[in-house]
Write an enzyme that holds these catalytic residues in place. Structure first.
Site, PDB file in Angstrom:
ATOM      1  CD  GLU A   1      -5.191   0.031   2.978  1.00 18.17           C
ATOM      2  OE1 GLU A   1      -4.953  -0.999   3.616  1.00 18.17           O
ATOM      3  OE2 GLU A   1      -5.848   0.056   1.925  1.00 18.17           O
TER       4      GLU A   1
ATOM      5  CB  SER B   1      -8.605  -2.273   4.821  1.00 14.64           C
ATOM      6  OG  SER B   1      -9.108  -3.427   4.220  1.00 14.64           O
TER       7      SER B   1
ATOM      8  NE  ARG C   1      -3.552  -2.485   0.041  1.00 14.82           N
ATOM      9  CZ  ARG C   1      -3.147  -3.574  -0.640  1.00 14.82           C
ATOM     10  NH1 ARG C   1      -2.056  -3.530  -1.415  1.00 14.82           N
ATOM     11  NH2 ARG C   1      -3.800  -4.694  -0.589  1.00 14.82           N
TER      12      ARG C   1
HETATM   13  C1  LIG Z   1     -15.555  -0.342  -0.270  1.00 21.13           C
HETATM   14  C2  LIG Z   1     -14.091  -0.156  -0.491  1.00 21.13           C
HETATM   15  C3  LIG Z   1     -13.301  -1.256  -0.788  1.00 21.13           C
HETATM   16  C4  LIG Z   1     -11.926  -1.107  -0.987  1.00 21.13           C
HETATM   17  N1  LIG Z   1     -11.184  -2.198  -1.290  1.00 21.13           N
HETATM   18  C5  LIG Z   1      -9.863  -2.064  -1.496  1.00 21.13           C
HETATM   19  C6  LIG Z   1      -9.048  -3.201  -1.817  1.00 21.13           C
HETATM   20  O1  LIG Z   1      -9.513  -4.334  -1.947  1.00 21.13           O
HETATM   21  N2  LIG Z   1      -7.720  -3.010  -1.988  1.00 21.13           N
HETATM   22  C7  LIG Z   1      -7.142  -1.782  -1.871  1.00 21.13           C
HETATM   23  O2  LIG Z   1      -5.918  -1.661  -2.045  1.00 21.13           O
HETATM   24  N3  LIG Z   1      -7.882  -0.684  -1.565  1.00 21.13           N
HETATM   25  C8  LIG Z   1      -9.209  -0.802  -1.386  1.00 21.13           C
HETATM   26  N4  LIG Z   1      -9.957   0.308  -1.077  1.00 21.13           N
HETATM   27  C9  LIG Z   1      -9.298   1.606  -0.889  1.00 21.13           C
HETATM   28  C10 LIG Z   1      -9.190   2.467  -2.159  1.00 21.13           C
HETATM   29  O3  LIG Z   1     -10.224   2.167  -3.082  1.00 21.13           O
HETATM   30  C11 LIG Z   1      -7.830   2.282  -2.838  1.00 21.13           C
HETATM   31  O4  LIG Z   1      -6.763   2.652  -1.992  1.00 21.13           O
HETATM   32  C12 LIG Z   1      -7.737   3.116  -4.113  1.00 21.13           C
HETATM   33  O5  LIG Z   1      -6.564   2.773  -4.804  1.00 21.13           O
HETATM   34  C13 LIG Z   1      -7.707   4.616  -3.838  1.00 21.13           C
HETATM   35  O6  LIG Z   1      -7.900   5.301  -5.068  1.00 21.13           O
HETATM   36  P1  LIG Z   1      -8.588   6.753  -5.102  1.00 21.13           P
HETATM   37  O7  LIG Z   1      -8.516   7.262  -6.486  1.00 21.13           O
HETATM   38  O8  LIG Z   1      -9.922   6.700  -4.484  1.00 21.13           O
HETATM   39  O9  LIG Z   1      -7.561   7.530  -4.169  1.00 21.13           O
HETATM   40  P2  LIG Z   1      -7.811   8.823  -3.259  1.00 21.13           P
HETATM   41  O10 LIG Z   1      -8.549   8.440  -2.025  1.00 21.13           O
HETATM   42  O11 LIG Z   1      -8.364   9.930  -4.079  1.00 21.13           O
HETATM   43  O12 LIG Z   1      -6.283   9.123  -2.867  1.00 21.13           O
HETATM   44  C14 LIG Z   1      -5.528   8.151  -2.160  1.00 21.13           C
HETATM   45  C15 LIG Z   1      -4.042   8.529  -2.241  1.00 21.13           C
HETATM   46  O13 LIG Z   1      -3.617   8.457  -3.601  1.00 21.13           O
HETATM   47  C16 LIG Z   1      -3.099   9.720  -4.017  1.00 21.13           C
HETATM   48  N5  LIG Z   1      -3.495   9.944  -5.412  1.00 21.13           N
HETATM   49  C17 LIG Z   1      -4.739   9.825  -5.965  1.00 21.13           C
HETATM   50  N6  LIG Z   1      -4.675  10.076  -7.286  1.00 21.13           N
HETATM   51  C18 LIG Z   1      -3.382  10.389  -7.568  1.00 21.13           C
HETATM   52  C19 LIG Z   1      -2.683  10.773  -8.748  1.00 21.13           C
HETATM   53  N7  LIG Z   1      -3.276  10.886  -9.937  1.00 21.13           N
HETATM   54  N8  LIG Z   1      -1.339  11.032  -8.652  1.00 21.13           N
HETATM   55  C20 LIG Z   1      -0.703  10.936  -7.466  1.00 21.13           C
HETATM   56  N9  LIG Z   1      -1.312  10.584  -6.316  1.00 21.13           N
HETATM   57  C21 LIG Z   1      -2.629  10.311  -6.369  1.00 21.13           C
HETATM   58  C22 LIG Z   1      -3.725  10.742  -3.085  1.00 21.13           C
HETATM   59  O14 LIG Z   1      -2.936  11.927  -3.024  1.00 21.13           O
HETATM   60  C23 LIG Z   1      -3.739   9.954  -1.779  1.00 21.13           C
HETATM   61  O15 LIG Z   1      -2.461   9.964  -1.182  1.00 21.13           O
HETATM   62  C24 LIG Z   1     -11.341   0.175  -0.875  1.00 21.13           C
HETATM   63  C25 LIG Z   1     -12.145   1.296  -0.585  1.00 21.13           C
HETATM   64  C26 LIG Z   1     -13.509   1.128  -0.406  1.00 21.13           C
HETATM   65  C27 LIG Z   1     -14.336   2.340  -0.123  1.00 21.13           C
END
Ligand SMILES: Cc1cc2nc3c(=O)[nH]c(=O)nc-3n(C[C@H](O)[C@H](O)[C@H](O)COP(=O)(O)OP(=O)(O)OC[C@H]3O[C@@H](n4cnc5c(N)ncnc54)[C@H](O)[C@@H]3O)c2cc1C
Length: 310
Positions: free
Chosen positions: A305, A235, A185
């Site tokens: 996380e 998580s 992560r």
């Molecule tokens: C119901 C549910 C289930 C989930 N299941 C999983 C799972 O199975 N496995 C898992 O790993 N995660 C899971 N997640 C967590 C999440 O979906 C992941 O971590 C996902 O990768 C985050 O992406 P995001 O675009 O929403 O990031 P954001 O929440 O928008 O940002 C997260 C981080 O990424 C950075 N970021 C976002 N976009 C960029 C970019 N373009 N360039 C640089 N940095 C960037 C942000 O600055 C921040 O530090 C889950 C979440 C939910 C709500």
């Protein structure tokens, strides 16, 4: 709801910088972040911008960096919580404008704002195997790269070939997966404050039907085990070496434990959920309480996380 830019309410120089880079109607002040984050809770960002091109992202980030203005890159907000006191900085939203996916042979070129689950489905439709694990992860491609998102034995690092990023100097460059410092992560994106704009994913040919069957199996597992019916950020804590956060939390007697509207999910103790009216303070207080209690009971300190902003 987002407010159109109102120069009265924040530092004018920040707005001037941004107005030179992105259209005025892509700048919002006092932006309510609860609507842009999956917890559906939390405060406001002083400014939110919705750039439309890589160049706009690059120039905005570079100018803000030069002027020492804090900024945060937001993808789909599914791993982010903004404190109730708000974020005194600029949120650069890499959103729908960057939602493009191109399939080329056994490679997929995905732009940072594309939804990871849609990319996984496009891969399946093209008969490309290896992305099934990602179909139920609700983030953007950019967020998934930054977090090295993973599930059911797969991680982004396993399928990425190259990542195109923008760094401090505003220049785009391509980084090979092996140089991304991917870990559990984590990646060099967060440590070096790089901005992901595009990724090349390399998959293998497979049977389309088998790929969809596997995706359906994993989706059923998620529905069975995870509280998908309530807002959360997935998580809440990282998995400690050789253990599971959910198991430790359950063994500490915290299943269903509540602070305000935030609850340790009854269904999966590794998730903190918003039962309806949770504030970000409720969620952060519950995280702190869980960490303290688990440490007292097991000697293991859980590490969040989710990204808490503000
Ligand atoms: C119901 C549910 C289930 C989930 N299941 C999983 C799972 O199975 N496995 C898992 O790993 N995660 C899971 N997640 C967590 C999440 O979906 C992941 O971590 C996902 O990768 C985050 O992406 P995001 O675009 O929403 O990031 P954001 O929440 O928008 O940002 C997260 C981080 O990424 C950075 N970021 C976002 N976009 C960029 C970019 N373009 N360039 C640089 N940095 C960037 C942000 O600055 C921040 O530090 C889950 C979440 C939910 C709500």
């Amino acid at each position: 709801m987002l407010n159109p830019g109102n120069p009265q309410s924040i530092d004018n120089t920040v707005l001037q910088i941004l107005e030179e880079v992105v259209p005025r109607n892509a700048i919002y002040t006092d932006a309510d972040m609860s609507g842009l984050t999956s917890f559906k809770a939390g405060g406001k960002a002083s400014v939110l911008v919705e750039p439309e091109t890589d160049e706009q992202i690059a120039i905005a980030a570079m100018r803000l960096f030069e002027k020492n203005v804090p900024f945060f890159i937001l993808g789909n907000g599914t791993n982010t919580l903004v404190k109730d006191t708000g974020y005194k900085g600029v949120v650069i939203h890499v959103g729908k404008k960057f939602n493009k996916t191109i399939v080329e042979g056994d490679r997929i070129i995905a732009y940072a704002g594309a939804s990871l689950s849609s990319v996984a489905r496009e891969a399946a439709n093209a008969g490309l195997k290896g992305m099934e694990f990602a179909a139920g992860i609700p983030g953007s491609v950019g967020g998934a790269v930054a977090m090295n998102a993973g599930a059911y034995g797969g991680e982004m690092k396993d399928i990425i070939e190259t990542v195109t990023v923008i760094g401090e100097n505003g220049e785009p460059r391509e980084i090979r997966a092996r140089d991304m410092a991917f870990g559990y992560r984590t990646s060099r994106i967060q440590n070096e404050k790089l901005i992901v704009t595009k990724v090349v994913i390399k998959l293998t040919r497979g049977d389309k039907n088998d790929i969809f069957v596997r995706m359906d199996e994993l989706a059923a597992l998620r529905r069975e085990k995870q509280p998908l019916e309530l807002p959360s950020a997935g998580s809440t804590f990282k998995r400690p070496e050789g253990n599971y956060a959910g198991k430790l939390i359950m063994e500490a007697g915290l299943r269903g434990y509540r602070i305000g509207g935030a609850e340790v999910s009854e269904k999966h103790c590794g998730f903190i959920v918003n039962t309806g009216n949770a504030t970000a303070t409720d969620i952060v207080n519950l995280m702190t309480y869980v960490m303290k209690t688990v440490f007292e009971k097991s000697g293991i300190m859980l590490e969040p996380e989710i990204v808490v902003l503000g």
